[in-house]
Design a protein around this motif. Structure first.
Motif, PDB file in Angstrom:
ATOM      1  N   LEU A 135     -98.507  49.871  22.244  1.00 21.78           N
ATOM      2  CA  LEU A 135     -98.170  50.187  20.859  1.00 21.78           C
ATOM      3  C   LEU A 135     -96.733  50.702  20.754  1.00 21.78           C
ATOM      4  N   PRO A 136     -96.104  50.543  19.596  1.00 20.97           N
ATOM      5  CA  PRO A 136     -94.742  51.071  19.422  1.00 20.97           C
ATOM      6  C   PRO A 136     -94.718  52.589  19.601  1.00 20.97           C
ATOM      7  N   ASP A 137     -93.613  53.079  20.085  1.00 21.32           N
ATOM      8  CA  ASP A 137     -93.420  54.518  20.244  1.00 21.32           C
ATOM      9  C   ASP A 137     -93.458  55.173  18.858  1.00 21.32           C
ATOM     10  N   PRO A 138     -94.368  56.140  18.638  1.00 19.26           N
ATOM     11  CA  PRO A 138     -94.445  56.754  17.309  1.00 19.26           C
ATOM     12  C   PRO A 138     -93.400  57.838  17.084  1.00 19.26           C
ATOM     13  N   THR A 139     -92.644  58.183  18.121  1.00 20.11           N
ATOM     14  CA  THR A 139     -91.635  59.241  17.990  1.00 20.11           C
ATOM     15  C   THR A 139     -90.247  58.640  17.764  1.00 20.11           C
ATOM     16  N   GLY A 140     -89.373  59.439  17.158  1.00 22.84           N
ATOM     17  CA  GLY A 140     -88.008  58.991  16.926  1.00 22.84           C
ATOM     18  C   GLY A 140     -87.835  58.063  15.748  1.00 22.84           C
ATOM     19  N   ILE A 141     -88.882  57.938  14.916  1.00 20.60           N
ATOM     20  CA  ILE A 141     -88.821  57.036  13.765  1.00 20.60           C
ATOM     21  C   ILE A 141     -88.237  57.777  12.563  1.00 20.60           C
ATOM     22  N   VAL A 142     -87.259  57.179  11.926  1.00 17.92           N
ATOM     23  CA  VAL A 142     -86.612  57.791  10.759  1.00 17.92           C
ATOM     24  C   VAL A 142     -87.364  57.404   9.493  1.00 17.92           C
ATOM     25  N   SER A 143     -87.841  58.399   8.767  1.00 19.77           N
ATOM     26  CA  SER A 143     -88.564  58.134   7.518  1.00 19.77           C
ATOM     27  C   SER A 143     -87.768  58.566   6.280  1.00 19.77           C
ATOM     28  N   TYR A 144     -86.628  59.196   6.497  1.00 21.49           N
ATOM     29  CA  TYR A 144     -85.783  59.646   5.367  1.00 21.49           C
ATOM     30  C   TYR A 144     -84.376  59.815   5.921  1.00 21.49           C
ATOM     31  N   ALA A 145     -83.420  59.220   5.256  1.00 19.16           N
ATOM     32  CA  ALA A 145     -82.033  59.337   5.718  1.00 19.16           C
ATOM     33  C   ALA A 145     -81.106  59.390   4.512  1.00 19.16           C
ATOM     34  N   LYS A 146     -80.289  60.431   4.439  1.00 22.80           N
ATOM     35  CA  LYS A 146     -79.373  60.617   3.317  1.00 22.80           C
ATOM     36  C   LYS A 146     -77.998  61.064   3.816  1.00 22.80           C
ATOM     37  N   GLU A 147     -77.003  60.573   3.111  1.00 22.43           N
ATOM     38  CA  GLU A 147     -75.650  61.091   3.306  1.00 22.43           C
ATOM     39  C   GLU A 147     -75.440  62.160   2.233  1.00 22.43           C
ATOM     40  N   LEU A 148     -75.353  63.405   2.651  1.00 22.80           N
ATOM     41  CA  LEU A 148     -75.216  64.508   1.693  1.00 22.80           C
ATOM     42  C   LEU A 148     -73.780  64.673   1.222  1.00 22.80           C
ATOM     43  N   ASP A 149     -72.863  64.311   2.092  1.00 22.42           N
ATOM     44  CA  ASP A 149     -71.431  64.405   1.776  1.00 22.42           C
ATOM     45  C   ASP A 149     -70.715  63.460   2.742  1.00 22.42           C
ATOM     46  N   ASP A 150     -69.469  63.195   2.510  1.00 26.78           N
ATOM     47  CA  ASP A 150     -68.717  62.391   3.469  1.00 26.78           C
ATOM     48  C   ASP A 150     -68.801  63.059   4.838  1.00 26.78           C
TER      49      ASP A 150
END
Length: 452
Positions: free
Chosen positions: A93-108
């Protein structure tokens, strides 16, 4: 330091040390564990036979149920092969760790990521089934969690040899040998439940009394796997052939399993049509029926008598709150779908419930209205299983309402953390934002993995 505290401390240390071990090494450990089990099969099954012989004495004396005895048998049917296949399935099965579920650039130059990560140290307490030791060990290792396992005393000999094989496999990998440990006594459990500084989650897998006892005696979060009071509802739109197939399989495929159906609910309009045919099929299969007056009268009034009515008798109010774990089924007639939904929500353990219906509106209302971890349409409750869901195997079936519900596989054994990175030459500080300062961008970042 007590023995229990030493075990917990070693588990915490093993978990922390493992976080810098590559995920590929966790897969490597699983392959070694499977080989160790295969090499020790004859000794493990011999120990299992000893456990079964001791358990049979308890059954004969009336101190243990037949259903519990059946759960102990590791050599029954394809259970051994399924246990080994479960290890390989989890490894693949795929590794369940290290998966990004939210990613935002808050500022430059300022990035925020929500990333899946292991929970920590798991204390898993279960009854009877010895193969659970291997199932849980595989899931814990793959998901990056260390584990302390406590099986039922009735499978001690089997559990000890399974644990030794797991330790052998771990010793041939880069993971600490103490990554998966087993304990044998209730006193150790009681001590561990007080060690919230080391243990992060308790997973009891067994009866309601087991789950409630643990919940009442620990500050550690508990993910409970309680009774399997599953039901099938025959809607007024039910097809008779589907009804027979679904009800028979739900009850007779493996009666001692937690996803076996214990209650059949019949729409009143089916008492003289679908119900007698379903009832006949159940009685012919040797199922004992505990019926309310309408369903019992409908069976008894059939002429000529084609049924083995010696297996049909009256129910009591407690029948509908009993996990029979045998070829016994409680039956009740109700006037409507809403009444059936209310009955299930009031009597079930919120495990898995099914409807047999041709009406899409009825099926939709049932699935929305029934408050259970699994709601099925025209399908056996026996499908509620981690292996059948494609999870490889499962820790158990959570009937609670925390982050994991239903069969708990790898995804149920991870949580998440937030990771932030500034690439600005001066770094970032909150004081730069607000009145007269910068404004947060909150711009989406497309990312499958954390870039640092």
């Amino acid at each position: 330091m007590s023995a229990a505290e030493e075990i917990a401390k070693l588990a915490k240390s093993a978990f922390e040390d493992s976080q810098l071990v590559a995920s590929a090494e966790r897969v490597n450990a699983l392959h070694h564990i499977r080989k160790a089990l295969e090499s020790n099969k004859s000794q493990i099954l011999a120990a299992n036979r000893e456990d079964l012989q001791a358990a049979q004495i308890e059954v004969d004396a009336g101190r243990m149920s037949e259903s519990l005895l059946k759960r102990l048998d590791l050599d029954k049917s394809d259970k051994w092969d399924s246990m080994l296949q479960g290890i390989s399935d989890v490894a693949d099965l795929p590794d369940p760790t290290g998966i990004v579920s939210y990613a935002k650039e808050l500022d430059d130059g300022l990035e925020l990521y929500r990333v899946s990560c292991p929970i920590g140290v798991l204390l898993v307490i279960f009854e009877a089934r010895p193969e659970v030791v291997v199932n849980i060990a595989a899931l814990a290792i793959k998901s990056g969690n260390s584990a302390i396992l406590k099986g039922g005393k009735e499978s001690n000999k089997t559990t000890q040899l399974l644990s030794q094989a797991i330790a052998t496999g771990l010793s041939q990998s880069s993971l600490p040998a103490t990554y998966v440990q087993t304990i044998q006594t209730r006193a150790e459990v009681a001590s561990l439940l007080a060690l919230d500084q080391y243990i992060d989650l308790v997973i009891p897998r067994g009866s309601n009394s087991l789950v409630q006892n643990i919940q009442n005696n620990t500050r550690i979060p508990v993910m409970g796997h309680a009774d399997g009071l599953c039901s099938v509802y025959l809607d007024e739109s039910a097809d008779v052939d589907k009804a027979v197939r679904v009800v028979l399989d739900s009850k007779t495929d493996y009666p001692s399993a937690c996803n076996s159906t214990e209650t059949l609910i019949v729409h009143e309009s089916l008492l003289q049509s679908v119900w007698p045919i379903v009832g006949r099929a159940l009685l012919d299969a040797g199922v004992r029926l505990l019926c309310d007056p309408p369903t019992l009268i409908a069976l008894s009034s059939l002429a000529p008598q084609p049924l083995n009515l010696a297996l049909a008798g009256p129910s009591t109010p407690s029948s509908y709150r009993t996990e029979h774990l045998a070829l016994t089924l409680s039956v009740v007639a109700l006037p409507s779908l809403p009444a059936a939904v209310r009955f299930i929500n009031a009597h079930s353990s919120h495990h898995t419930d099914a409807i047999v219906a041709e009406s899409q509106a009825a099926a939709s209302a049932f699935c929305r209205g029934v408050d259970s971890a699994g709601t099925f349409v025209n399908a056996s409750t026996r499908f509620a299983d981690g292996f059948r869901y494609g999870f490889g195997t499962e820790v158990g079936i959570s009937t609670g309402r925390i982050h994991a519900r239903g069969p708990v596989g790898l995804e149920g054994l991870v949580i998440y953390k937030y990771m932030m990175r500034s690439t600005d030459a001066k770094g970032h500080v909150v004081g730069d934002f607000g009145a007269g300062g910068k404004r947060y961008k909150h711009k989406d970042i497309v990312a499958a993995a954390v870039p640092f």
